[in-house]
Design a protein around this motif. Structure first.
Motif, mmCIF file in Angstrom:
data_model
loop_
_atom_site.group_PDB
_atom_site.id
_atom_site.type_symbol
_atom_site.label_atom_id
_atom_site.label_comp_id
_atom_site.label_asym_id
_atom_site.label_seq_id
_atom_site.Cartn_x
_atom_site.Cartn_y
_atom_site.Cartn_z
ATOM 1 N N LEU A 157 66.015 11.791 -45.961
ATOM 2 C CA LEU A 157 64.785 10.997 -45.989
ATOM 3 C C LEU A 157 64.043 11.130 -47.312
ATOM 4 O O LEU A 157 63.386 10.187 -47.753
ATOM 5 C CB LEU A 157 63.875 11.377 -44.825
ATOM 6 N N ALA A 158 64.150 12.282 -47.948
ATOM 7 C CA ALA A 158 63.525 12.441 -49.264
ATOM 8 C C ALA A 158 64.236 11.566 -50.296
ATOM 9 O O ALA A 158 63.599 10.998 -51.184
ATOM 10 C CB ALA A 158 63.562 13.906 -49.694
ATOM 11 N N ALA A 159 65.549 11.438 -50.173
ATOM 12 C CA ALA A 159 66.320 10.635 -51.132
ATOM 13 C C ALA A 159 66.204 9.144 -50.847
ATOM 14 O O ALA A 159 66.086 8.333 -51.767
ATOM 15 C CB ALA A 159 67.787 11.056 -51.101
ATOM 16 N N VAL A 160 66.265 8.763 -49.575
ATOM 17 C CA VAL A 160 66.213 7.357 -49.165
ATOM 18 C C VAL A 160 65.158 7.227 -48.068
ATOM 19 O O VAL A 160 65.473 7.318 -46.884
ATOM 20 C CB VAL A 160 67.601 6.874 -48.658
ATOM 21 N N PRO A 161 63.905 7.010 -48.459
ATOM 22 C CA PRO A 161 62.822 6.965 -47.469
ATOM 23 C C PRO A 161 62.989 5.886 -46.400
ATOM 24 O O PRO A 161 62.412 5.993 -45.333
ATOM 25 C CB PRO A 161 61.574 6.692 -48.319
ATOM 26 N N VAL A 162 63.800 4.856 -46.673
ATOM 27 C CA VAL A 162 64.000 3.772 -45.706
ATOM 28 C C VAL A 162 65.271 3.970 -44.870
ATOM 29 O O VAL A 162 65.733 3.046 -44.212
ATOM 30 C CB VAL A 162 64.037 2.407 -46.424
ATOM 31 N N PHE A 163 65.806 5.183 -44.870
ATOM 32 C CA PHE A 163 67.047 5.460 -44.139
ATOM 33 C C PHE A 163 66.933 5.057 -42.671
ATOM 34 O O PHE A 163 67.808 4.372 -42.133
ATOM 35 C CB PHE A 163 67.406 6.944 -44.259
ATOM 36 N N ASP A 164 65.863 5.464 -41.998
ATOM 37 C CA ASP A 164 65.700 5.154 -40.577
ATOM 38 C C ASP A 164 65.585 3.648 -40.345
ATOM 39 O O ASP A 164 66.133 3.108 -39.389
ATOM 40 C CB ASP A 164 64.487 5.869 -39.993
ATOM 41 N N ASP A 165 64.861 2.966 -41.221
ATOM 42 C CA ASP A 165 64.730 1.515 -41.100
ATOM 43 C C ASP A 165 66.089 0.848 -41.272
ATOM 44 O O ASP A 165 66.457 -0.047 -40.513
ATOM 45 C CB ASP A 165 63.743 0.976 -42.138
ATOM 46 N N TYR A 166 66.854 1.283 -42.266
ATOM 47 C CA TYR A 166 68.182 0.713 -42.496
ATOM 48 C C TYR A 166 69.113 0.997 -41.318
ATOM 49 O O TYR A 166 69.900 0.136 -40.923
ATOM 50 C CB TYR A 166 68.787 1.247 -43.784
ATOM 51 N N ALA A 167 69.018 2.184 -40.741
ATOM 52 C CA ALA A 167 69.856 2.521 -39.588
ATOM 53 C C ALA A 167 69.508 1.623 -38.399
ATOM 54 O O ALA A 167 70.400 1.109 -37.718
ATOM 55 C CB ALA A 167 69.689 3.994 -39.220
ATOM 56 N N ALA A 168 68.220 1.410 -38.162
ATOM 57 C CA ALA A 168 67.798 0.556 -37.050
ATOM 58 C C ALA A 168 68.207 -0.897 -37.282
ATOM 59 O O ALA A 168 68.706 -1.567 -36.369
ATOM 60 C CB ALA A 168 66.289 0.660 -36.857
ATOM 61 N N THR A 169 68.025 -1.376 -38.502
ATOM 62 C CA THR A 169 68.350 -2.761 -38.821
ATOM 63 C C THR A 169 69.851 -3.013 -38.763
ATOM 64 O O THR A 169 70.292 -4.061 -38.308
ATOM 65 C CB THR A 169 67.826 -3.119 -40.229
ATOM 66 N N SER A 170 70.627 -2.043 -39.216
ATOM 67 C CA SER A 170 72.086 -2.235 -39.285
ATOM 68 C C SER A 170 72.730 -2.210 -37.903
ATOM 69 O O SER A 170 73.790 -2.800 -37.704
ATOM 70 C CB SER A 170 72.728 -1.157 -40.159
ATOM 71 N N GLY A 171 72.126 -1.498 -36.954
ATOM 72 C CA GLY A 171 72.700 -1.389 -35.624
ATOM 73 C C GLY A 171 73.940 -0.508 -35.564
ATOM 74 O O GLY A 171 74.747 -0.613 -34.648
ATOM 75 N N ARG A 172 74.102 0.365 -36.528
ATOM 76 C CA ARG A 172 75.275 1.253 -36.557
ATOM 77 C C ARG A 172 74.833 2.643 -36.980
ATOM 78 O O ARG A 172 73.738 2.829 -37.498
ATOM 79 C CB ARG A 172 76.333 0.727 -37.531
ATOM 80 N N ASP A 173 75.712 3.621 -36.753
ATOM 81 C CA ASP A 173 75.468 4.966 -37.263
ATOM 82 C C ASP A 173 75.846 4.963 -38.734
ATOM 83 O O ASP A 173 76.991 4.644 -39.088
ATOM 84 C CB ASP A 173 76.316 6.006 -36.517
ATOM 85 N N ILE A 174 74.893 5.286 -39.569
ATOM 86 C CA ILE A 174 75.147 5.282 -41.015
ATOM 87 C C ILE A 174 75.953 6.515 -41.384
ATOM 88 O O ILE A 174 75.602 7.632 -41.010
ATOM 89 C CB ILE A 174 73.823 5.227 -41.799
ATOM 90 N N ARG A 175 77.024 6.301 -42.114
ATOM 91 C CA ARG A 175 77.868 7.406 -42.565
ATOM 92 C C ARG A 175 77.182 8.128 -43.717
ATOM 93 O O ARG A 175 76.721 7.506 -44.665
ATOM 94 C CB ARG A 175 79.223 6.887 -43.041
ATOM 95 N N VAL A 176 77.148 9.443 -43.609
ATOM 96 C CA VAL A 176 76.606 10.282 -44.680
ATOM 97 C C VAL A 176 77.703 11.279 -45.045
ATOM 98 O O VAL A 176 78.292 11.908 -44.171
ATOM 99 C CB VAL A 176 75.321 11.021 -44.238
ATOM 100 N N PHE A 177 77.967 11.399 -46.344
ATOM 101 C CA PHE A 177 79.033 12.263 -46.833
ATOM 102 C C PHE A 177 78.467 13.382 -47.687
ATOM 103 O O PHE A 177 77.524 13.161 -48.461
ATOM 104 C CB PHE A 177 80.020 11.465 -47.695
ATOM 105 N N LEU A 178 79.079 14.549 -47.570
ATOM 106 C CA LEU A 178 78.816 15.659 -48.481
ATOM 107 C C LEU A 178 79.883 15.592 -49.562
ATOM 108 O O LEU A 178 81.077 15.568 -49.268
ATOM 109 C CB LEU A 178 78.891 16.996 -47.754
ATOM 110 N N ILE A 179 79.432 15.531 -50.800
ATOM 111 C CA ILE A 179 80.329 15.470 -51.959
ATOM 112 C C ILE A 179 80.292 16.844 -52.624
ATOM 113 O O ILE A 179 79.218 17.318 -53.012
ATOM 114 C CB ILE A 179 79.856 14.403 -52.978
ATOM 115 N N THR A 180 81.447 17.478 -52.744
ATOM 116 C CA THR A 180 81.537 18.800 -53.367
ATOM 117 C C THR A 180 82.563 18.765 -54.488
ATOM 118 O O THR A 180 83.483 17.945 -54.464
ATOM 119 C CB THR A 180 81.962 19.875 -52.343
ATOM 120 N N PRO A 181 82.427 19.645 -55.476
ATOM 121 C CA PRO A 181 83.448 19.703 -56.529
ATOM 122 C C PRO A 181 84.819 19.952 -55.915
ATOM 123 O O PRO A 181 84.945 20.698 -54.935
ATOM 124 C CB PRO A 181 83.012 20.877 -57.397
ATOM 125 N N ALA A 182 85.832 19.335 -56.475
ATOM 126 C CA ALA A 182 87.181 19.430 -55.913
ATOM 127 C C ALA A 182 87.658 20.876 -55.838
ATOM 128 O O ALA A 182 88.347 21.250 -54.891
ATOM 129 C CB ALA A 182 88.152 18.587 -56.722
#
Length: 178
Positions: free
Chosen positions: A135-160
């Motif tokens: 939410l700090a990075a994308v304050p509209v995350f909840d709004d986008y999740a509600a509007t999209s009607g899907r579970d938004i995929r969130v990924f953890l990116i780590t050095p290989a």
């Protein structure tokens, strides 16, 4: 001063980021401009980074062609990131998220440095724990999740080198031009 800037940024996203016009036009305009400016600045800057913390994700599509996608991100730790597949609140998952599910080895460009990374989709419990960062990075995350009607995929990116060393990088990958 930082609190004031954060409050202004959140206010901007709550007002502008949720508008219908923004969600219709920006997906068509922002990513190509970000890619062009990133290429011109050697990956050091993208226009979207004025409003959001942004990385350039380099994946390969299902045909082995390179795909470069600017993404809003939350930096968690020195060299780890969360990337959210909000797709501007549209109903379909973004193509890059399908790329990562198929092949989690990728590259990320952050402040002019391109590094080999491994991506892993967060579980529901991990997403709940990471919610403040999201939410700090994308304050509209909840709004986008509600509007999209899907579970938004969130990924953890780590050095290989921190990820699964047995998973090789895709052989079809070509390093992005600078």
């Amino acid at each position: 001063m930082t609190r004031t800037l954060d409050a202004l940024r959140r206010g901007f996203w709550k007002g502008v980021g949720t508008s219908r016009l923004f969600r219709q036009i920006c997906p068509l305009i922002l990513p190509p401009i970000d890619r062009l400016v990133s290429r011109c600045t050697g990956g050091r800057w993208m226009p979207s980074s004025m409003a959001l913390s942004t990385v350039l994700l380099h994946t390969t599509d299902r045909h082995g062609r390179p795909r470069n996608t600017p993404l809003a991100t939350a930096q968690v730790g020195q060299d780890r990131f969360l990337v959210m597949g909000t797709n501007f609140g549209r109903p379909r998952h973004p193509a890059w998220s399908q790329d990562l599910l198929r092949q989690p080895a990728a590259f990320v460009t952050w402040h002019g440095q391109t590094v080999s990374v491994h991506a892993r989709q967060l579980t529901a419990e991990e997403l709940h724990a990471a919610r403040p960062s999201v939410l700090a990075a994308v304050p509209v995350f909840d709004d986008y999740a509600a509007t999209s009607g899907r579970d938004i995929r969130v990924f953890l990116i780590t050095p290989a080198h921190d990820a699964h060393p047995t998973q090789p990088l895709p052989v079809t990958w070509t390093r992005p031009r600078r």
